[in-house]
Design a protein around this motif. Structure first.
Motif, PDB file in Angstrom:
ATOM      1  N   THR A 307       0.833  -1.197   0.000  1.00  0.00           N
ATOM      2  CA  THR A 307       0.000   0.000   0.000  1.00  0.00           C
ATOM      3  C   THR A 307       0.875   1.256   0.000  1.00  0.00           C
ATOM      4  N   VAL A 308       1.884   1.282   0.846  1.00  0.00           N
ATOM      5  CA  VAL A 308       2.749   2.457   0.945  1.00  0.00           C
ATOM      6  C   VAL A 308       3.508   2.685  -0.360  1.00  0.00           C
ATOM      7  N   ILE A 309       4.043   1.608  -0.934  1.00  0.00           N
ATOM      8  CA  ILE A 309       4.780   1.739  -2.201  1.00  0.00           C
ATOM      9  C   ILE A 309       3.835   2.225  -3.305  1.00  0.00           C
ATOM     10  N   GLY A 310       2.678   1.584  -3.403  1.00  0.00           N
ATOM     11  CA  GLY A 310       1.711   1.946  -4.433  1.00  0.00           C
ATOM     12  C   GLY A 310       1.251   3.391  -4.306  1.00  0.00           C
ATOM     13  N   GLU A 311       1.088   3.853  -3.080  1.00  0.00           N
ATOM     14  CA  GLU A 311       0.586   5.203  -2.842  1.00  0.00           C
ATOM     15  C   GLU A 311       1.643   6.283  -3.081  1.00  0.00           C
TER      16      GLU A 311
END
Length: 431
Positions: A307-311
């Motif tokens: 989630t953090v990478i994608g965001e």
RNA sequence: UCCUCGGUAGCUCAAUCGGCAGAGCAGCCGGCUGUUAACCGGCGGGUUGUAGGUUCGAGUCCUGCCCGAGGAGCCA
């Protein structure tokens, strides 16, 4: 007898008398005036019933109509701003095909357990209807793009003699007294078909018997797996970004109404065009550490990490060169750094996580043989797969796109269970 | 498999410190010519998941079991 038309085509019949055949979605009674909301599968239209138009007898019959009663409604098509969809029927006749009693799903709120037990009826509701239409558009776009770019559809087996990968748990079945397993991937077979056809894809159901209980997992899900001979890791990423962009733009262009029903913010999807950002696993680890997350090199990403990478990006992001140890046995090593491999995952934006896994496959007979041994796989079962490295082995790549995760992302919905007509999940195989 | 939360009317939920089990919606009856999950008035509707325990008294507290939800791991 007037013409039967589908609601989706109603605009072409303005001013004419037509018949709509469908089911009653909702009814509002205003005394001498009633509003019927009729759905026919292609759309939803308001039918206005006035007692003076159809007489007291039919009017009274219509007053008894309940939700989901099957009806054929005949009337004149009018454009009217007050009607949902912009058109309505001024009713001249109503034929009741079936009166329905006690339809369980009302237009009010229901819980997940209640709705899932009635999934066969829930799919009639407008939100579910929109999601499943978008799913159909996604699968149409998948085939259209691949068929248009030199990929040949190869249907791979669902019943398999052994695991394709060593990592996941398989559903076992009985094959005339021998154990057989439901497929978890068609990839290995596609590595054979590219030897015959160059570029191929398989598209079908995939089964994982893991006891996953999250919003991103089903035990039966659909995956499209393209595989390409003479294509390396970079070439694979180029295909993936073209492919995914086409799917997203097709949904935006062809399912705008359904996205509106779902109140999907389309501005984020409009940005999904090539090129997608590419970061190495090494850099992804740095990114996570810079954002204060505790993560060490060599571990696999969990949902919060994805989630953090994608965001961190405004469009889907490729993460490549994962540690060899955490990826499947068939991944090609980086010749400069054998501790990492030529794998790539595509993480969707907006926190939807991994939608594609793939990369370049091992071309070397010796390395593959060694990997099979190292992963404690049965040599005998993989003899045919080793043959592919004996007879014309070339650099080749491929990937698998999870359809349900893609649907969840594009529809911006919280749980994957709503992205397939009849989801199969841990503890749920009914209906 | 592990962690957390929950199960009360057909549905969604409420019930104070352990003290008469209640509302909205749905259903049924009546009213209304522009409703958008319509609205207004009236009526019926309960083995509180289950088996025990504590108590004068349990929806409420304790224990087991069943079912569901959210998350983790694994993965697409």
């Amino acid at each position: 007898m007037s013409d039967w038309v589908y609601v989706r085509d109603i605009a072409a019949s303005e001013g004419q008398v037509v018949t709509v055949k469908g089911w009653l979605y909702n009814r509002t009674d205003k005394g001498k005036l009633q509003f019927l909301l009729v759905r026919d599968g292609s759309g939803l239209i308001q039918a206005v019933v006035s007692e003076k138009d159809i007489g007291p007898e039919i009017f009274a019959e219509v007053q008894r109509l309940t939700q989901e009663s099957a009806v054929e409604v005949t009337g004149i098509v009018h454009a009217d701003r007050r009607a949902p969809g912009g058109f309505e029927l001024q009713v001249q006749d109503v034929h009741v095909v079936q009166f329905v009693q006690d339809y369980p799903i009302t237009p009010k709120e229901h819980g997940v357990e209640f709705l899932m037990a009635r999934r066969h009826l829930w799919i009639r509701s407008s939100r579910q209807h929109a999601i499943l239409r978008i799913r159909a558009e996604i699968t149409r776009a998948v085939r259209a793009w691949l068929d248009g770019h030199g990929f040949l559809n190869m249907d791979t087996p669902i019943l398999t003699p052994s695991s394709c990968e060593d990592s996941t748990t398989l559903f076992q079945t009985d094959y005339f007294g021998e154990p057989a397993y439901l497929t978890q991937s068609g990839q290995l077979y596609n590595e054979a078909t590219i030897g015959a056809f160059g570029r191929v894809y398989c598209f079908g159901p995939t089964f994982r018997a893991e006891k996953s209980k999250t919003r991103r997992h089903l035990t039966e899900f659909w995956m499209v797996e393209p595989e390409m001979a003479y294509v390396d890791l970079d070439g694979c990423m180029e295909v993936e970004e073209q492919f995914v962009s086409y799917i997203v733009q097709s949904v935006l262009a062809n399912r705008a109404d359904d996205l509106k029903v779902l109140e999907r913010d389309t501005s984020r999807l409009e940005k999904v065009v090539p090129p997608f950002p590419r970061i190495s696993y090494d850099d992804a680890v740095k990114l996570l550490n810079d954002k204060g997350l505790d993560f060490k090199w060599g571990d696999d990403f969990g949902a919060p990490h994805e989630t953090v990478i994608g965001e961190s990006f405004d469009r889907p992001v490729f993460v490549h060169h994962y540690p060899t140890a955490i990826k499947a046995f068939y991944m090609e090593e980086d010749p400069q750094r054998p501790e990492v491999c030529l794998s790539v995952d595509l993480l969707a934006s907006e926190g939807y996580g991994e939608i594609i896994g793939g990369g370049q496959r091992t071309a070397s007979y010796e390395l593959l043989e060694q990997r099979i041994k190292h992963h404690h796989l049965t040599r005998e079962a993989y003899e045919w797969y080793l043959d592919l490295r004996r007879y014309g082995s070339v650099p080749h790549s491929g990937f698998g796109l999870g359809i349900e995760r893609t649907v969840a992302w594009l529809c911006q919905i919280q749980h994957i269970r709503e992205t397939i007509p009849f989801p199969r999940m841990l503890e749920r195989i009914y209906p």
